[in-house]
Enzyme design. Structure first.
Site, PDB file in Angstrom:
ATOM      1  N   HIS A   1       8.196  -0.583 -11.364  1.00 41.42           N
ATOM      2  CA  HIS A   1       7.740  -0.021 -10.091  1.00 41.42           C
ATOM      3  C   HIS A   1       8.177   1.416  -9.852  1.00 41.42           C
ATOM      4  O   HIS A   1       7.829   2.008  -8.842  1.00 41.42           O
ATOM      5  CB  HIS A   1       8.208  -0.892  -8.925  1.00 41.42           C
TER       6      HIS A   1
HETATM    7  C1  UD1 Z   1      11.581   1.220  -2.649  1.00 36.16           C
HETATM    8  C2  UD1 Z   1      12.840   2.011  -2.947  1.00 36.16           C
HETATM    9  C3  UD1 Z   1      13.282   1.748  -4.383  1.00 36.16           C
HETATM   10  C4  UD1 Z   1      13.427   0.264  -4.639  1.00 36.16           C
HETATM   11  C5  UD1 Z   1      12.117  -0.431  -4.299  1.00 36.16           C
HETATM   12  C6  UD1 Z   1      12.225  -1.913  -4.503  1.00 36.16           C
HETATM   13  C7  UD1 Z   1      13.016   4.190  -1.806  1.00 36.16           C
HETATM   14  C8  UD1 Z   1      12.931   5.646  -1.979  1.00 36.16           C
HETATM   15  N1  UD1 Z   1      12.602   3.455  -2.855  1.00 36.16           N
HETATM   16  O1  UD1 Z   1      10.543   1.712  -3.490  1.00 36.16           O
HETATM   17  O2  UD1 Z   1      14.540   2.351  -4.602  1.00 36.16           O
HETATM   18  O3  UD1 Z   1      13.755   0.043  -5.998  1.00 36.16           O
HETATM   19  O4  UD1 Z   1      11.823  -0.150  -2.909  1.00 36.16           O
HETATM   20  O5  UD1 Z   1      10.994  -2.541  -4.291  1.00 36.16           O
HETATM   21  O6  UD1 Z   1      13.450   3.720  -0.783  1.00 36.16           O
HETATM   22  N2  UD1 Z   1       4.212  -1.568  -0.005  1.00 36.16           N
HETATM   23  C9  UD1 Z   1       3.533  -2.698   0.379  1.00 36.16           C
HETATM   24  N3  UD1 Z   1       4.227  -3.684   1.016  1.00 36.16           N
HETATM   25  C10 UD1 Z   1       5.551  -3.591   1.311  1.00 36.16           C
HETATM   26  C11 UD1 Z   1       6.230  -2.429   0.927  1.00 36.16           C
HETATM   27  C12 UD1 Z   1       5.555  -1.431   0.273  1.00 36.16           C
HETATM   28  O7  UD1 Z   1       2.360  -2.838   0.128  1.00 36.16           O
HETATM   29  O8  UD1 Z   1       6.110  -4.534   1.907  1.00 36.16           O
HETATM   30  C13 UD1 Z   1       3.488  -0.512  -0.752  1.00 36.16           C
HETATM   31  C14 UD1 Z   1       2.997   0.594   0.123  1.00 36.16           C
HETATM   32  O9  UD1 Z   1       1.759   0.987  -0.353  1.00 36.16           O
HETATM   33  C15 UD1 Z   1       3.994   1.706  -0.082  1.00 36.16           C
HETATM   34  C16 UD1 Z   1       4.418   1.477  -1.531  1.00 36.16           C
HETATM   35  O10 UD1 Z   1       4.358   0.065  -1.711  1.00 36.16           O
HETATM   36  O11 UD1 Z   1       3.444   2.947   0.149  1.00 36.16           O
HETATM   37  C17 UD1 Z   1       5.803   1.942  -1.841  1.00 36.16           C
HETATM   38  O12 UD1 Z   1       6.754   1.402  -0.923  1.00 36.16           O
HETATM   39  P1  UD1 Z   1       8.091   2.214  -0.549  1.00 36.16           P
HETATM   40  O13 UD1 Z   1       8.969   1.394   0.333  1.00 36.16           O
HETATM   41  O14 UD1 Z   1       7.732   3.576  -0.078  1.00 36.16           O
HETATM   42  O15 UD1 Z   1       8.793   2.424  -1.945  1.00 36.16           O
HETATM   43  P2  UD1 Z   1       9.014   1.429  -3.167  1.00 36.16           P
HETATM   44  O16 UD1 Z   1       8.230   1.929  -4.308  1.00 36.16           O
HETATM   45  O17 UD1 Z   1       8.842   0.003  -2.745  1.00 36.16           O
END
Ligand code: UD1
Length: 365
Positions: A207
Site C-alpha cells: 500500500h
Molecule cells: C495510512 C498511513 C500509513 C499506514 C496506512 C495503513 C499516513 C500518512 N499514512 O496510509 O502510514 O501504513 O494508513 O493503512 O497517515 N481509504 C478508504 N477507506 C478508508 C481509508 C482510506 O477508501 O477507510 C482510501 C482513500 O481513497 C484515501 C486512501 O485510501 O484517499 C489513502 O488513505 P490515507 O489514510 O490517506 O493513507 P493510507 O494510504 O491508508
C-alpha cells in the site's frame, strides 16, 4: 484524578492502543483513560472490524475527518482535536506510530502545553520522501515521553538531541496485541474460506505510495506476484489505495488466476493468515515486526526500513524495489532456503504494562 486521551486514526494504530487501554485499567482509581478516533480510516473493514476484534470500547470522541490531501487531513484533525482538548483539558495525550493523525494530535496538544507521549518513538527509515518519516521526526521532537520499541530508536533520538531522561526502552505494544490474541486467532476459519493449506501459501500486502502510486512499479509488482502464483496460492488483501490505483491503471485483469484478491481483512483473521504463511511479501511496517516475532519468512519490498532489528535478528529481508532480486529470494524461500531469526529484546507481550507504570509515576510525581 488524572486524564489521558489516547489517539487512534488509521488501521495500524488500533492494535497498539488496545493493550495500552487494557493496561491503564489497573490505574482506573487515579487515571481516566479516554480514546479519540480521528476517523482517518473510516471504512468498516479498515476501522470498525478492528475495534470488535481487539475488544476496544467505542471511542469517547470521534472526529470523522476522513480522507484528503496530507495538508487537508492533518489540518482537519488539528482543528477538531483542539476542540476536544479545550473541552476536556487532559493532563496528557498519547499517540502511537507515524500516521497523519499522530503528528496532527501531538502538534495540537504541544501548542496547548499538554504533555505528549509518543509510543513507538525513534524509528527512522532515513527517507524523508515517506510521509511517515516526516511524521516520526516531528512527533518525536515535540514529545515529552518517548517509548521505544528497539535499540536503534534510542540511538536515533540521541543523535537528534532528545535528552535521555525522556526516552524509555519498553518493547513493542503491537507485539503485546499479537501475543495476547494469537490463541483466539487460531480459531479463525479464514484458511477454509480461501481454501488455503496452512504453511503453503504466500500472503501479500502492498500500500505504500512508492510502490502503488506509479503504474510502472505496479506492473513490475504484478509480474512478481504472477510468478509466485505459478508456484503457490497467493492471497492479496487489497488496501483501498492499491485497489483504486489498480483499477485506474487498468491492471486488475493482468493478474494470474491463482492470485486471490480480496478486501482488507480484520485483525484476528489476518493474524491467522500471517502466522501460517510460508512467505509474506509486504511493504508494511508492522508486518515486518509481526513476522519476525512469529518466525515467518518476510520479504519487504522497500529500499529502507525504520525497523532494522527485523533484518538484523529477525526473519525479514529488505530487498528494495529491485524486483528481480526479490523474486530470486522469494523462490529461494519456497525451495526451503529459510532465514533463521530470533525475537528482539523486550518483545514479550508486556510493553504496555511497562509504559503505563512509567506514566502513572509521571502523572502523580
Ligand atoms: C495510512 C498511513 C500509513 C499506514 C496506512 C495503513 C499516513 C500518512 N499514512 O496510509 O502510514 O501504513 O494508513 O493503512 O497517515 N481509504 C478508504 N477507506 C478508508 C481509508 C482510506 O477508501 O477507510 C482510501 C482513500 O481513497 C484515501 C486512501 O485510501 O484517499 C489513502 O488513505 P490515507 O489514510 O490517506 O493513507 P493510507 O494510504 O491508508
Amino acid at each position: 484524578m488524572k486524564k489521558v486521551i489516547s489517539v487512534v486514526g488509521a488501521r495500524p494504530n488500533f492494535m497498539k492502543i488496545a493493550p495500552i487501554h487494557r493496561a491503564f485499567k489497573k490505574y482506573s482509581d487515579s487515571i481516566q483513560h479516554l480514546i479519540c478516533h480521528t476517523g482517518q480510516h473510516y471504512d468498516e473493514k479498515m476501522s470498525k472490524v478492528f475495534f470488535e476484534d481487539l475488544g476496544l470500547p467505542k471511542p469517547d470522541f470521534y472526529l470523522g475527518v476522513g480522507s484528503g490531501s496530507h495538508a487537508e487531513q492533518t489540518a482537519n484533525v488539528m482543528m477538531k482535536f483542539e476542540k476536544v482538548l479545550l473541552d476536556e483539558k487532559p493532563d496528557m495525550i498519547l499517540v502511537v506510530g507515524d500516521v497523519n493523525s499522530t503528528i496532527a494530535c501531538s502538534l495540537t496538544a504541544a501548542k496547548l502545553h499538554i504533555k505528549v507521549v509518543h509510543v513507538e518513538a525513534g524509528l527512522r527509515s532515513g527517507d524523508r520522501r515517506m510521509p511517515e518519516e516526516v511524521n516520526r521526526v516531528l512527533t518525536d521532537s515535540i514529545s515529552d515521553f518517548l517509548f521505544v520499541t528497539e535499540k536503534s530508536g534510542i540511538e536515533n533520538l540521541k543523535h537528534e538531541g532528545v535528552s535521555d531522561d525522556k526516552v524509555f526502552f519498553t518493547g513493542n505494544v503491537m507485539i503485546d496485541s499479537l501475543a495476547y490474541f494469537l490463541p483466539k486467532a487460531s480459531e479463525s476459519q479464514i484458511h477454509d474460506q480461501f481454501d488455503l493449506e496452512k504453511g503453503k501459501y504466500v500472503l501479500v500486502t502492498l500500500h505504500r505510495p512508492s510502490n502503488v502510486d506509479s503504474k510502472e512499479q505496479l506492473i513490475k509488482l504484478i509480474k512478481l506476484l504472477n510468478t509466485m502464483a505459478e508456484k503457490r496460492k497467493v492471497l492479496f488483501p487489497i488496501h483501498p489505495r492499491t485497489k483504486n490505483n489498480l483499477g485506474n491503471f487498468g491492471l486488475l485483469e493482468t493478474m494470474n488466476k491463482n492470485l486471490i484478491l480480496t478486501e482488507p481483512i480484520g485483525y484476528l483473521d489476518f493474524l491467522a493468515l500471517t502466522s501460517n504463511a510460508e512467505l509474506i511479501l509486504t511493504d508494511s511496517g508492522g508486518i515486518q515486526e509481526e513476522s519476525t516475532y512469529l518466525g515467518i519468512q518476510c520479504i519487504t519490498l522497500r529500499t529502507s526500513t525504520e525497523r532494522p532489528i527485523t533484518v538484523e535478528v529477525g526473519t525479514n529481508q529488505l530487498l528494495g524495489t529491485d524486483l528481480e532480486k526479490a523474486e530470486k529470494a522469494a523462490l529461494d524461500v519456497l525451495n526451503g532456503n529459510l532465514k533463521k531469526g530470533t525475537i528482539p529484546e523486550l518483545w514479550d507481550g508486556k510493553a504496555a504494562e511497562r509504559i503505563t507504570e512509567i506514566l502513572n509515576e509521571k502523572l502523580h510525581a
